[in-house]
Design an enzyme around this catalytic site. Structure first.
Site, PDB file in Angstrom:
ATOM      1  N   ASN A   1      84.472  26.641  76.606  1.00 31.93           N
ATOM      2  CA  ASN A   1      83.770  25.540  76.393  1.00 31.93           C
ATOM      3  C   ASN A   1      82.769  25.414  77.891  1.00 31.93           C
ATOM      4  O   ASN A   1      83.498  25.971  78.886  1.00 31.93           O
ATOM      5  CB  ASN A   1      84.384  24.403  76.224  1.00 31.93           C
ATOM      6  CG  ASN A   1      85.271  23.785  76.868  1.00 31.93           C
ATOM      7  OD1 ASN A   1      85.154  23.356  78.013  1.00 31.93           O
ATOM      8  ND2 ASN A   1      86.750  23.647  76.236  1.00 31.93           N
TER       9      ASN A   1
ATOM     10  N   GLY B   1      92.628  26.033  70.571  1.00 32.77           N
ATOM     11  CA  GLY B   1      92.452  27.205  69.762  1.00 32.77           C
ATOM     12  C   GLY B   1      92.523  28.427  70.532  1.00 32.77           C
ATOM     13  O   GLY B   1      93.608  28.401  71.250  1.00 32.77           O
ATOM     14  N   VAL B   2      91.765  29.325  70.576  1.00 31.20           N
ATOM     15  CA  VAL B   2      91.978  30.830  71.406  1.00 31.20           C
ATOM     16  C   VAL B   2      92.001  30.411  72.760  1.00 31.20           C
ATOM     17  O   VAL B   2      92.811  31.021  73.585  1.00 31.20           O
ATOM     18  CB  VAL B   2      91.282  31.956  70.908  1.00 31.20           C
ATOM     19  CG1 VAL B   2      89.820  31.727  71.248  1.00 31.20           C
ATOM     20  CG2 VAL B   2      91.624  33.291  71.248  1.00 31.20           C
ATOM     21  N   ASP B   3      91.360  29.619  73.245  1.00 30.49           N
ATOM     22  CA  ASP B   3      91.251  29.194  74.555  1.00 30.49           C
ATOM     23  C   ASP B   3      92.537  28.750  75.242  1.00 30.49           C
ATOM     24  O   ASP B   3      92.924  29.175  76.175  1.00 30.49           O
ATOM     25  CB  ASP B   3      90.068  28.107  74.724  1.00 30.49           C
ATOM     26  CG  ASP B   3      89.577  27.904  76.219  1.00 30.49           C
ATOM     27  OD1 ASP B   3      90.176  28.535  77.377  1.00 30.49           O
ATOM     28  OD2 ASP B   3      88.829  26.808  76.405  1.00 30.49           O
TER      29      ASP B   3
ATOM     30  N   THR C   1      83.940  29.967  65.318  1.00 30.68           N
ATOM     31  CA  THR C   1      84.247  29.963  63.927  1.00 30.68           C
ATOM     32  C   THR C   1      85.372  28.990  63.751  1.00 30.68           C
ATOM     33  O   THR C   1      85.829  28.836  62.695  1.00 30.68           O
ATOM     34  CB  THR C   1      84.601  31.013  63.315  1.00 30.68           C
ATOM     35  OG1 THR C   1      85.631  31.593  63.684  1.00 30.68           O
ATOM     36  CG2 THR C   1      83.272  32.247  63.421  1.00 30.68           C
TER      37      THR C   1
ATOM     38  N   TYR D   1      84.474  24.915  66.619  1.00 32.41           N
ATOM     39  CA  TYR D   1      83.034  24.563  66.612  1.00 32.41           C
ATOM     40  C   TYR D   1      82.211  24.853  65.365  1.00 32.41           C
ATOM     41  O   TYR D   1      81.223  24.638  65.298  1.00 32.41           O
ATOM     42  CB  TYR D   1      82.181  25.390  67.770  1.00 32.41           C
ATOM     43  CG  TYR D   1      82.396  25.288  69.040  1.00 32.41           C
ATOM     44  CD1 TYR D   1      82.846  23.700  69.479  1.00 32.41           C
ATOM     45  CD2 TYR D   1      82.112  26.028  70.285  1.00 32.41           C
ATOM     46  CE1 TYR D   1      83.086  23.620  70.811  1.00 32.41           C
ATOM     47  CE2 TYR D   1      82.265  25.655  71.438  1.00 32.41           C
ATOM     48  CZ  TYR D   1      82.692  24.329  71.847  1.00 32.41           C
ATOM     49  OH  TYR D   1      82.776  23.971  73.088  1.00 32.41           O
TER      50      TYR D   1
HETATM   51  N1  AR6 Z   1      94.009  35.000  69.124  1.00 33.01           N
HETATM   52  C1  AR6 Z   1      92.691  35.508  68.266  1.00 33.01           C
HETATM   53  N2  AR6 Z   1      92.069  34.504  67.720  1.00 33.01           N
HETATM   54  C2  AR6 Z   1      92.494  33.077  67.816  1.00 33.01           C
HETATM   55  C3  AR6 Z   1      93.556  32.791  68.397  1.00 33.01           C
HETATM   56  C4  AR6 Z   1      94.262  33.838  69.115  1.00 33.01           C
HETATM   57  N3  AR6 Z   1      95.571  33.597  69.803  1.00 33.01           N
HETATM   58  N4  AR6 Z   1      94.007  31.513  68.196  1.00 33.01           N
HETATM   59  C5  AR6 Z   1      92.787  31.146  67.561  1.00 33.01           C
HETATM   60  N5  AR6 Z   1      91.886  32.117  67.286  1.00 33.01           N
HETATM   61  P1  AR6 Z   1      88.514  28.411  68.399  1.00 33.01           P
HETATM   62  P2  AR6 Z   1      85.601  27.936  68.892  1.00 33.01           P
HETATM   63  C6  AR6 Z   1      90.761  32.183  66.415  1.00 33.01           C
HETATM   64  O1  AR6 Z   1      88.507  26.933  67.878  1.00 33.01           O
HETATM   65  O2  AR6 Z   1      85.096  27.696  67.501  1.00 33.01           O
HETATM   66  C7  AR6 Z   1      88.334  25.396  72.323  1.00 33.01           C
HETATM   67  O3  AR6 Z   1      88.999  24.145  72.327  1.00 33.01           O
HETATM   68  C8  AR6 Z   1      90.418  31.065  65.362  1.00 33.01           C
HETATM   69  O4  AR6 Z   1      91.041  31.373  64.151  1.00 33.01           O
HETATM   70  O5  AR6 Z   1      89.290  28.971  69.230  1.00 33.01           O
HETATM   71  O6  AR6 Z   1      84.639  28.920  69.599  1.00 33.01           O
HETATM   72  C9  AR6 Z   1      87.365  25.700  73.644  1.00 33.01           C
HETATM   73  O7  AR6 Z   1      88.004  25.132  74.709  1.00 33.01           O
HETATM   74  C10 AR6 Z   1      88.886  31.249  65.224  1.00 33.01           C
HETATM   75  O8  AR6 Z   1      88.272  32.323  64.074  1.00 33.01           O
HETATM   76  O9  AR6 Z   1      86.946  28.458  69.316  1.00 33.01           O
HETATM   77  C11 AR6 Z   1      86.026  24.941  73.051  1.00 33.01           C
HETATM   78  O10 AR6 Z   1      86.264  23.523  73.298  1.00 33.01           O
HETATM   79  C12 AR6 Z   1      88.455  31.688  66.523  1.00 33.01           C
HETATM   80  O11 AR6 Z   1      89.588  31.919  67.321  1.00 33.01           O
HETATM   81  C13 AR6 Z   1      86.081  24.977  71.594  1.00 33.01           C
HETATM   82  O12 AR6 Z   1      87.673  25.297  71.097  1.00 33.01           O
HETATM   83  C14 AR6 Z   1      87.571  30.622  67.302  1.00 33.01           C
HETATM   84  O13 AR6 Z   1      88.169  29.356  67.278  1.00 33.01           O
HETATM   85  C15 AR6 Z   1      85.490  26.338  71.079  1.00 33.01           C
HETATM   86  O14 AR6 Z   1      85.533  26.632  69.801  1.00 33.01           O
END
Ligand code: AR6
Length: 168
Positions: free
Chosen positions: A22, A30-32, A120, A123
């Site tokens: 973000n 999430g991934v972050d 995905t 967000y």
């Molecule tokens: N490895 C790969 N993909 C992953 C993992 C992992 N370990 N964990 C989750 N995903 P999201 P956004 C996938 O929510 O929608 C954070 O708080 C998950 O299944 O991580 O871009 C940031 O700080 C999904 O398909 O990111 C921002 O505030 C994808 O990663 C916000 O979330 C993205 O999901 C960003 O939201």
């Protein structure tokens, strides 16, 4: 060259993994969250230095840090758009997030890079549309690239994996 994998992006042995961050660059869920947990404090320290220098990372742009304790040497942090119904420039901002990550990879001589499915999760960007944008943007970039050789899409959830199998 494009590859597809199901799994956890923090385990990838590539030159760089991309983080769906973000604008604050201070971490999140999430991934972050997974990347900061696995990569350790060195990543957050560099994120803080970037924040102090330029005040964070706008949506659609990207910054680069060390990979810390990760197998990947670098983390490219990009900020995808929050889905807001589709009339807020979300599609072009998502394409920019992929493009600017790839430009930064090129500038750092990165040959192999892994992307998560940006926007995905938390967000809420529609998964099918996001996959189409991601694959098209990466294909177009690779066709003209002489630095980046391989892009791996790493899908954590089954739904995205199935969508990517069809789209690729
Ligand atoms: N490895 C790969 N993909 C992953 C993992 C992992 N370990 N964990 C989750 N995903 P999201 P956004 C996938 O929510 O929608 C954070 O708080 C998950 O299944 O991580 O871009 C940031 O700080 C999904 O398909 O990111 C921002 O505030 C994808 O990663 C916000 O979330 C993205 O999901 C960003 O939201």
């Amino acid at each position: 060259m494009i590859e597809l994998q199901r799994g956890d992006i923090t385990k990838m042995e590539v030159d760089a993994i991309v983080n769906a961050a973000n604008s604050s660059l201070l971490g999140g869920g999430g991934v972050d969250g997974a990347i900061h947990r696995a990569g350790g404090k060195a990543i957050l320290d560099e994120c803080m230095a970037i924040r102090n220098r330029q005040g964070g990372c706008p949506t659609g742009e990207a910054v680069i840090t060390t990979g810390g304790n990760l197998p990947a040497r670098y983390v490219i942090h990009t900020v995808g758009p929050v889905w807001n119904g589709g009339n807020k420039n979300e599609e072009s901002l998502l394409a920019s997030a992929y493009q600017n990550s790839l430009k930064l990879a090129t500038a750092n001589q990165i040959k192999t890079i892994a992307f998560p499915n940006i926007s995905t999760g938390i967000y809420h960007f529609p998964k099918q549309k996001a996959a189409e944008i991601a694959v098209k943007t990466v294909k177009d970039f690779l066709a003209a690239s002489d630095v980046v050789e391989k892009v791996i899409f790493v899908c954590y959830d089954e739904e995205n994996f199935k969508i990517y199998e069809r789209v690729i």
